[in-house]
Design a protein around this motif. Structure first.
Motif, PDB file in Angstrom:
ATOM      1  N   GLU A  80       0.858  -1.184   0.000  1.00 47.83           N
ATOM      2  CA  GLU A  80       0.000   0.000   0.000  1.00 47.83           C
ATOM      3  C   GLU A  80       0.890   1.230   0.000  1.00 47.83           C
ATOM      4  O   GLU A  80       2.052   1.168   0.404  1.00 47.83           O
ATOM      5  N   SER A  81       0.339   2.327  -0.433  1.00 48.14           N
ATOM      6  CA  SER A  81       1.111   3.562  -0.434  1.00 48.14           C
ATOM      7  C   SER A  81       0.296   4.676   0.202  1.00 48.14           C
ATOM      8  O   SER A  81      -0.931   4.651   0.192  1.00 48.14           O
ATOM      9  N   MET A  82       1.033   5.615   0.756  1.00 49.15           N
ATOM     10  CA  MET A  82       0.397   6.742   1.418  1.00 49.15           C
ATOM     11  C   MET A  82       1.275   7.965   1.180  1.00 49.15           C
ATOM     12  O   MET A  82       2.503   7.874   1.262  1.00 49.15           O
ATOM     13  N   ILE A  83       0.643   9.074   0.864  1.00 49.46           N
ATOM     14  CA  ILE A  83       1.367  10.325   0.692  1.00 49.46           C
ATOM     15  C   ILE A  83       0.773  11.326   1.665  1.00 49.46           C
ATOM     16  O   ILE A  83      -0.443  11.549   1.685  1.00 49.46           O
ATOM     17  N   CYS A  84       1.625  11.877   2.500  1.00 48.83           N
ATOM     18  CA  CYS A  84       1.201  12.857   3.503  1.00 48.83           C
ATOM     19  C   CYS A  84       2.010  14.131   3.299  1.00 48.83           C
ATOM     20  O   CYS A  84       3.029  14.123   2.630  1.00 48.83           O
ATOM     21  N   HIS A  85       1.544  15.213   3.900  1.00 43.43           N
ATOM     22  CA  HIS A  85       2.376  16.406   3.867  1.00 43.43           C
ATOM     23  C   HIS A  85       2.541  16.924   5.285  1.00 43.43           C
ATOM     24  O   HIS A  85       1.680  16.760   6.136  1.00 43.43           O
ATOM     25  N   GLY A  86       3.713  17.479   5.528  1.00 41.59           N
ATOM     26  CA  GLY A  86       4.061  17.967   6.851  1.00 41.59           C
ATOM     27  C   GLY A  86       5.551  17.817   7.079  1.00 41.59           C
ATOM     28  O   GLY A  86       6.314  17.606   6.148  1.00 41.59           O
TER      29      GLY A  86
END
Length: 143
Positions: free
Chosen positions: A85-91
Motif C-alpha cells: 500500500e502507499s500513502m502520501i502525507c504532507h508535513g
C-alpha cells in the motif's frame, strides 16, 4: 512484528529504493503487508520571500500529484507477492513518519540512511537517526 505491517518511508532516492527491497523481503518472510510512505515537506519561500509563481497550496498539490505518480511507477516495478500500500502525507518528515507508524501500529520501520558524514552530516538533518531515537517499534536502517 510477526503480524503487523512494515512501514517504509521513501524519498524516491536510490538508497530508499534499496531499503524498500529489504522491507519487501521481510514482509514476504513474515507474510505481512508493506506500507510505503512519502512525506511532502512544506515548500520553501511561501509568504515571506514571494519566490513562487504559484501559491503554496498549488505547489503542495502539484508535489503530491508528482509523488503519487512516482509511487505508482515504483510499485509497478516491484516483484512482490504481498500487498503493498502507499500513502502520501504532507508535513514535517520525522513527526509524520512517527505518527504514521503509530497510527498503523507498525511492527517495524525500514528506512534508508544516506550515509552522510562530517560536515555534510552536520549541515543536513539525519531523518533515519531521528526516527531510530524516537520510534516506539524496531527500526531497520539500510545504507
Amino acid at each position: 512484528m510477526r503480524n503487523q505491517s512494515i512501514l517504509c518511508p521513501t524519498d524516491f532516492s536510490p538508497t530508499a529504493s534499496h531499503a524498500i527491497t529489504y522491507a519487501v523481503e521481510m514482509a514476504e518472510f513474515y507474510h505481512v503487508k508493506v506500507q510505503l510512505l512519502h512525506v511532502v515537506n512544506k515548500p520553501f519561500g511561501d509568504k515571506h520571500t514571494r519566490v513562487f509563481a504559484e501559491t503554496p497550496d498549488e505547489l503542495i498539490e502539484r508535489m503530491e500529484k508528482q509523488a503519487a505518480e512516482q509511487m505508482q511507477e515504483y510499485i509497478e516495478t516491484l516483484d512482490a507477492n504481498l500487498p503493498i500500500e502507499s500513502m502520501i502525507c504532507h508535513g514535517e518528515v520525522v513527526p509524520t513518519i512517527l505518527a504514521s507508524a503509530k497510527q498503523m501500529n507498525a511492527g517495524m520501520i525500514v528506512i534508508a540512511s544516506h550515509g552522510r558524514t562530517g560536515l555534510n552530516h552536520f549541515l543536513n538533518t539525519n531523518t533515519a537517526e531521528k526516527i531510530v531515537n524516537k520510534a516506539y517499534c524496531p527500526v531497520l536502517v539500510v545504507k
